[in-house]
Design a protein around this motif. Structure first.
Motif, PDB file in Angstrom:
ATOM      1  N   SER B 342      16.104  13.648 -14.967  1.00 40.99           N
ATOM      2  CA  SER B 342      16.808  13.733 -13.687  1.00 40.99           C
ATOM      3  C   SER B 342      15.819  14.118 -12.598  1.00 40.99           C
ATOM      4  O   SER B 342      14.964  14.973 -12.813  1.00 40.99           O
ATOM      5  N   GLY B 343      15.945  13.459 -11.438  1.00 39.64           N
ATOM      6  CA  GLY B 343      15.022  13.771 -10.355  1.00 39.64           C
ATOM      7  C   GLY B 343      15.113  12.721  -9.267  1.00 39.64           C
ATOM      8  O   GLY B 343      15.969  11.833  -9.318  1.00 39.64           O
ATOM      9  N   ASN B 344      14.218  12.830  -8.276  1.00 39.90           N
ATOM     10  CA  ASN B 344      14.213  11.890  -7.162  1.00 39.90           C
ATOM     11  C   ASN B 344      13.120  10.864  -7.359  1.00 39.90           C
ATOM     12  O   ASN B 344      11.980  11.210  -7.674  1.00 39.90           O
ATOM     13  N   TYR B 345      13.467   9.607  -7.146  1.00 40.53           N
ATOM     14  CA  TYR B 345      12.524   8.522  -7.350  1.00 40.53           C
ATOM     15  C   TYR B 345      12.607   7.547  -6.199  1.00 40.53           C
ATOM     16  O   TYR B 345      13.585   7.536  -5.442  1.00 40.53           O
ATOM     17  N   SER B 346      11.582   6.711  -6.086  1.00 45.39           N
ATOM     18  CA  SER B 346      11.642   5.673  -5.054  1.00 45.39           C
ATOM     19  C   SER B 346      11.165   4.354  -5.652  1.00 45.39           C
ATOM     20  O   SER B 346      10.504   4.327  -6.684  1.00 45.39           O
ATOM     21  N   LEU B 347      11.510   3.271  -4.964  1.00 42.76           N
ATOM     22  CA  LEU B 347      11.156   1.937  -5.431  1.00 42.76           C
ATOM     23  C   LEU B 347      10.469   1.169  -4.307  1.00 42.76           C
ATOM     24  O   LEU B 347      10.930   1.172  -3.167  1.00 42.76           O
ATOM     25  N   SER B 348       9.352   0.533  -4.643  1.00 50.54           N
ATOM     26  CA  SER B 348       8.713  -0.379  -3.700  1.00 50.54           C
ATOM     27  C   SER B 348       8.982  -1.799  -4.188  1.00 50.54           C
ATOM     28  O   SER B 348       8.969  -2.045  -5.389  1.00 50.54           O
ATOM     29  N   ALA B 349       9.206  -2.696  -3.247  1.00 54.07           N
ATOM     30  CA  ALA B 349       9.553  -4.063  -3.627  1.00 54.07           C
ATOM     31  C   ALA B 349       8.482  -5.024  -3.131  1.00 54.07           C
ATOM     32  O   ALA B 349       7.828  -4.782  -2.117  1.00 54.07           O
ATOM     33  N   TRP B 350       8.294  -6.102  -3.883  1.00 51.44           N
ATOM     34  CA  TRP B 350       7.288  -7.113  -3.532  1.00 51.44           C
ATOM     35  C   TRP B 350       7.899  -8.488  -3.690  1.00 51.44           C
ATOM     36  O   TRP B 350       8.740  -8.715  -4.557  1.00 51.44           O
ATOM     37  N   LEU B 351       7.488  -9.419  -2.837  1.00 54.18           N
ATOM     38  CA  LEU B 351       7.961 -10.797  -2.958  1.00 54.18           C
ATOM     39  C   LEU B 351       6.772 -11.751  -2.867  1.00 54.18           C
ATOM     40  O   LEU B 351       5.924 -11.619  -1.991  1.00 54.18           O
ATOM     41  N   GLY B 352       6.739 -12.687  -3.801  1.00 49.97           N
ATOM     42  CA  GLY B 352       5.678 -13.689  -3.780  1.00 49.97           C
ATOM     43  C   GLY B 352       6.164 -14.928  -4.494  1.00 49.97           C
ATOM     44  O   GLY B 352       7.375 -15.108  -4.691  1.00 49.97           O
ATOM     45  N   ASP B 353       5.209 -15.799  -4.878  1.00 52.50           N
ATOM     46  CA  ASP B 353       5.581 -16.884  -5.772  1.00 52.50           C
ATOM     47  C   ASP B 353       4.458 -17.049  -6.786  1.00 52.50           C
ATOM     48  O   ASP B 353       3.704 -16.104  -7.026  1.00 52.50           O
ATOM     49  N   LYS B 354       4.287 -18.222  -7.335  1.00 52.06           N
ATOM     50  CA  LYS B 354       3.316 -18.426  -8.406  1.00 52.06           C
ATOM     51  C   LYS B 354       1.928 -17.913  -8.008  1.00 52.06           C
ATOM     52  O   LYS B 354       1.220 -17.327  -8.808  1.00 52.06           O
ATOM     53  N   SER B 355       1.554 -18.136  -6.742  1.00 49.66           N
ATOM     54  CA  SER B 355       0.191 -17.761  -6.375  1.00 49.66           C
ATOM     55  C   SER B 355       0.102 -16.914  -5.096  1.00 49.66           C
ATOM     56  O   SER B 355      -0.938 -16.326  -4.830  1.00 49.66           O
ATOM     57  N   GLY B 356       1.167 -16.859  -4.312  1.00 53.59           N
ATOM     58  CA  GLY B 356       1.052 -16.195  -3.013  1.00 53.59           C
ATOM     59  C   GLY B 356       1.742 -14.838  -2.952  1.00 53.59           C
ATOM     60  O   GLY B 356       2.622 -14.538  -3.749  1.00 53.59           O
ATOM     61  N   ASP B 357       1.270 -14.004  -2.009  1.00 52.49           N
ATOM     62  CA  ASP B 357       1.928 -12.729  -1.692  1.00 52.49           C
ATOM     63  C   ASP B 357       2.623 -12.898  -0.347  1.00 52.49           C
ATOM     64  O   ASP B 357       1.977 -13.278   0.622  1.00 52.49           O
ATOM     65  N   PHE B 358       3.909 -12.639  -0.282  1.00 53.34           N
ATOM     66  CA  PHE B 358       4.601 -12.834   0.998  1.00 53.34           C
ATOM     67  C   PHE B 358       4.996 -11.544   1.674  1.00 53.34           C
ATOM     68  O   PHE B 358       4.797 -11.354   2.859  1.00 53.34           O
ATOM     69  N   ASP B 359       5.596 -10.657   0.928  1.00 55.51           N
ATOM     70  CA  ASP B 359       6.176  -9.480   1.579  1.00 55.51           C
ATOM     71  C   ASP B 359       6.069  -8.294   0.639  1.00 55.51           C
ATOM     72  O   ASP B 359       6.053  -8.460  -0.587  1.00 55.51           O
ATOM     73  N   HIS B 360       5.994  -7.124   1.252  1.00 53.10           N
ATOM     74  CA  HIS B 360       5.843  -5.902   0.477  1.00 53.10           C
ATOM     75  C   HIS B 360       6.558  -4.793   1.230  1.00 53.10           C
ATOM     76  O   HIS B 360       6.313  -4.590   2.416  1.00 53.10           O
ATOM     77  N   LYS B 361       7.487  -4.112   0.593  1.00 54.54           N
ATOM     78  CA  LYS B 361       8.205  -3.007   1.260  1.00 54.54           C
ATOM     79  C   LYS B 361       7.938  -1.721   0.478  1.00 54.54           C
ATOM     80  O   LYS B 361       8.591  -1.466  -0.541  1.00 54.54           O
ATOM     81  N   PRO B 362       6.966  -0.924   0.933  1.00 52.67           N
ATOM     82  CA  PRO B 362       6.692   0.317   0.207  1.00 52.67           C
ATOM     83  C   PRO B 362       7.867   1.291   0.347  1.00 52.67           C
ATOM     84  O   PRO B 362       8.443   1.409   1.432  1.00 52.67           O
ATOM     85  N   GLU B 363       8.218   1.933  -0.726  1.00 51.01           N
ATOM     86  CA  GLU B 363       9.319   2.900  -0.759  1.00 51.01           C
ATOM     87  C   GLU B 363      10.555   2.355  -0.051  1.00 51.01           C
ATOM     88  O   GLU B 363      11.096   2.970   0.853  1.00 51.01           O
ATOM     89  N   ALA B 364      10.948   1.175  -0.448  1.00 53.36           N
ATOM     90  CA  ALA B 364      12.084   0.515   0.196  1.00 53.36           C
ATOM     91  C   ALA B 364      13.373   1.315   0.011  1.00 53.36           C
ATOM     92  O   ALA B 364      14.143   1.486   0.952  1.00 53.36           O
ATOM     93  N   VAL B 365      13.580   1.786  -1.186  1.00 47.15           N
ATOM     94  CA  VAL B 365      14.772   2.597  -1.422  1.00 47.15           C
ATOM     95  C   VAL B 365      14.369   3.825  -2.226  1.00 47.15           C
ATOM     96  O   VAL B 365      13.338   3.837  -2.898  1.00 47.15           O
ATOM     97  N   ALA B 366      15.213   4.850  -2.110  1.00 51.65           N
ATOM     98  CA  ALA B 366      14.968   6.069  -2.868  1.00 51.65           C
ATOM     99  C   ALA B 366      16.296   6.494  -3.467  1.00 51.65           C
ATOM    100  O   ALA B 366      17.347   6.232  -2.887  1.00 51.65           O
ATOM    101  N   PHE B 367      16.216   7.075  -4.650  1.00 53.93           N
ATOM    102  CA  PHE B 367      17.483   7.451  -5.266  1.00 53.93           C
ATOM    103  C   PHE B 367      17.303   8.704  -6.112  1.00 53.93           C
ATOM    104  O   PHE B 367      16.206   9.022  -6.561  1.00 53.93           O
ATOM    105  N   ALA B 368      18.404   9.401  -6.280  1.00 53.45           N
ATOM    106  CA  ALA B 368      18.404  10.545  -7.185  1.00 53.45           C
ATOM    107  C   ALA B 368      18.981  10.060  -8.508  1.00 53.45           C
ATOM    108  O   ALA B 368      20.043   9.449  -8.540  1.00 53.45           O
ATOM    109  N   PHE B 369      18.258  10.302  -9.570  1.00 52.28           N
ATOM    110  CA  PHE B 369      18.721   9.858 -10.877  1.00 52.28           C
ATOM    111  C   PHE B 369      19.221  11.071 -11.644  1.00 52.28           C
ATOM    112  O   PHE B 369      18.523  12.086 -11.740  1.00 52.28           O
TER     113      PHE B 369
END
Lengths: 282, 398
Positions: B342-369
């Motif tokens: 139990s504790g506080n965590y965060s998630l970073s999200a990334w979007l790309g395709d087979k070879s490219g990097d498109f978007d990156h959201k550091p610490e996009a969401v945070a949640f208490a588990f």
């Protein structure tokens, strides 16, 4: 602890920080930090010979050995003429300003990089750092000057009234070293290559300047030779110290002053242009 | 009293992250210059990173401000700009008063010099005049409790003595604006208390103080107002109580929406609340693009302090058959039986395709588990770590 009554004065100086804005009070700031300049120079002098056996003697040993070698190579082997002047005195009068210039230039060039910890943590006009390196070189110079005085007495060859111009030539040597040093130290922050270039330049410079011989030996391209600012300085030193034996060559002096002024102005310009980025690059 | 002594407007600081050795060499510059001219386009090998972006705030005379934020939120960059060590890229700052900054304890101390000499040297570096240092010399020595060793080179000092001396020089600065970075954590407990007392006295004498510290308790006792930085932006400003409370509250941001850009973008990241309460992590990322693409998404799960714990993306780990082409859609990541305490965590999200990097959201969401597994009396997370892998004990008496 200060009482609460000691509040800031009602009108405080206003300072605006913006990208690309030249600081309005730069030179006043340099003046304000003059004590720091003194402290940095004092630190470097004080620390330099710690944990050495010979200590301050190193400041004299290097020029003394160079003197013997140059006298032997240029005076005895190459048999360069020196007029009525004892050859060692001729060399020493050249070595004196050359050592000043070389020490000032090499320590000014490495000054910023060796004070990285200050530059990334505190504000002060960065110009203070190379300036304090000059002060250290000046102290060494004064010690070598004493050595010269001893040689003077030994050969019984005292300088005449020309010697009063000596401070002006000393200043010229310092300004030349500062001009080149500002370029090199700012460049070293960005390109560490210059750490290797500077010793090499100085090594060549001692032969491209009339340290071991008299300028009278290069009459045909003397004007070209004068574009090395140290030529004017060394000739000036010999004029001051060896008196009537060495005539003053005015065109060379003016070229030397001109080149030094150009070097200094462009050095300050480049240094100030790069200064704001030092903390990010260093 | 309500006259601002520090006004910061739209401050931004950009760093170039070069994808090469840290110090360029002359050769690099020359060859790159030539190649660039040859190709007639800027083959840029650097990437921009905004350490600060659109930061605006004002500080009134006599105010004591605590600046808080996670590592990399831009606190140190802000202090460096305010103390004129580095220059802002955008925006402007107006300072009314003499600034002294203390970004490090003992800046410029030289190990070969004695305590006495270092007091003068360090004082001069911090901007004190010789007369000022001489006047306060006895006070500094008394505060540092090193009087017996004043003429000993500081390289022979114990580390405690060293920091005490260094701090006490700095503590006797008397500027109108004082900027202090995380220097309260020096010395033993008794000395720390003394430092806090000193800082308190400085702030009560009408000076303006900006403080950075991770010691939130200390900030709460010294400061009136606070400023919270998150990823280079001001996330909260106001009374220190509110700002500290805001800093402690990453719990409820289970979903976040983002505007679509010119490149394929992440538009929404959402944690499934019901599944989370059941002990599974299920995250959905929505994307939008102007051209159809076969998306690959990725996540990194981190602690609330920003330490990465686990990551996965559709391109490599585990590799997934590329989905059908589309301009919009969602990708869902499932981690059944989340093996965390139990504790506080965060998630970073990334979007790309087979070879490219498109978007990156550091610490996009945070949640208490809240873990469904209860371990009464287990050691705290900072001792045993956040991971709770299934395991079994056996023991055999001889």
């Amino acid at each position: 602890m200060s009482p609460a009554a000691e509040l800031a004065p009602p009108v405080s100086p206003e300072l605006v920080l913006e990208a690309g804005r030249a600081e309005a009070h730069y030179w006043r700031d340099v003046w304000h930090y003059r004590e720091l300049l003194g402290f940095l120079a004092w630190r470097d002098i004080k620390v330099r010979y710690k944990q050495t056996v010979l200590g301050v003697a190193w400041a004299l040993l290097q020029p003394a050995i160079t003197l013997v070698v140059f006298t032997f190579v240029f005076g005895r082997l190459a048999k360069m003429p020196s007029g009525n002047v004892p050859y060692p005195l001729l060399v020493m009068a050249g070595l004196l300003p050359w050592q000043l210039f070389a020490n000032a230039l090499s320590s000014a060039s490495s000054s910023l990089v060796s004070n990285t910890h200050l530059i990334s943590k505190v504000y002060f006009p960065r110009l203070v750092v190379p300036l304090s390196a000059l002060a250290v070189a000046l102290v060494d110079f004064l010690m070598v000057a004493v050595l010269y005085a001893v040689l003077c007495v030994w050969w019984n060859f005292p300088p005449d009234w020309h010697v009063i111009a000596l401070p002006c030539y000393t200043l010229l040597a310092l300004l030349a070293a500062l001009g080149a040093g500002l370029w090199l130290t700012a460049l070293t922050v960005r390109f560490r290559d210059f750490r290797f270039i500077v010793p090499f330049l100085l090594q060549l410079g001692v032969f491209l300047s009339p340290v071991g011989f008299s300028t009278n030996n290069v009459p045909s391209w003397r004007v070209l030779f004068a574009f090395n600012p140290m030529v004017a300085v060394i000739d000036g030193f010999r004029w001051c110290l060896l008196g009537a034996e060495v005539p003053l060559y005015l065109p060379g002096l003016f070229i030397g002053i001109g080149v030094t002024a150009l070097l200094l102005a462009s050095g300050i310009w480049y240094f100030r242009r790069m200064e704001r980025g030092f903390a990010d690059l260093i | 009293m309500a006259e601002p002594v520090i006004t910061v407007e739209n401050l931004g600081k950009r760093y170039r992250l070069a994808h090469q050795a840290r110090h360029d060499t002359l050769r690099d510059t020359l060859t790159h210059g030539l190649i660039r001219r040859w190709r007639r386009r800027a083959a840029s090998t650097s990437e921009d990173f905004w350490a600060l972006r659109d930061v605006s705030f004002a500080v009134n005379r006599g105010e004591v401000v605590g600046i808080i934020g996670r590592n990399g939120a831009g606190k140190s960059t802000l202090l460096k700009i305010l103390s004129r060590i580095t220059e802002p890229t955008t925006g402007r700052i107006t300072l009314r008063g003499r600034v002294a900054s203390l970004l490090e304890v003992g800046t410029g101390f030289h190990p070969e010099l004695s305590g006495r000499e270092n007091i003068f040297l360090n004082g001069a570096i911090l901007g004190m005049t010789r007369a000022e240092i001489r006047r306060k010399f006895d006070e500094i020595v008394a505060f540092a409790e090193v009087d017996r060793f004043l003429d000993t080179p500081v390289k022979h000092y114990s580390s405690g003595m060293y920091v005490r001396l260094a701090f006490s020089v700095a503590a006797h600065l008397e500027p109108e604006i004082l900027i202090v970075d995380e220097v309260l954590a020096v010395g033993d407990a008794a000395f720390q208390k003394k430092c806090l007392g000193r800082m308190d006295a400085i702030s009560r004498s009408g000076r303006t103080v900006l403080f950075v510290s991770h010691n939130l308790e200390a900030l709460r006792s010294i400061c009136q107002t606070g400023l919270l930085l998150e990823a280079g932006r001001v996330a909260a400003a106001g009374s220190i109580q509110d700002v500290v409370a805001r800093y402690h509250r990453p719990q409820s941001e289970l979903a976040a929406d983002f505007p679509a850009g010119a490149k394929p973008s992440i538009t929404r990241v959402e944690v499934d609340r019901a599944r989370l309460e059941a002990g599974d992590l299920v995250v959905r990322v929505s994307y939008e693009a102007t051209q159809p693409l076969r998306p690959a998404a990725g996540f990194i799960l981190s602690t609330a302090e920003g330490r990465p714990l686990f990551g996965s993306n559709m391109r490599t780990h585990p590799p997934v058959q590329p989905p059908a082409e589309s301009r919009r859609g969602t990708c869902t990541w499932e981690v059944p039986h989340l093996a965390l305490h139990s504790g506080n965590y965060s998630l970073s999200a990334w979007l790309g395709d087979k070879s490219g990097d498109f978007d990156h959201k550091p610490e996009a969401v945070a949640f208490a588990f809240v873990s469904p597994r209860h371990y009464p009396g287990r050691p705290p997370i900072h001792t045993i770590g956040p991971v709770d892998l299934p395991c079994r004990w056996t023991s055999e008496p001889l």
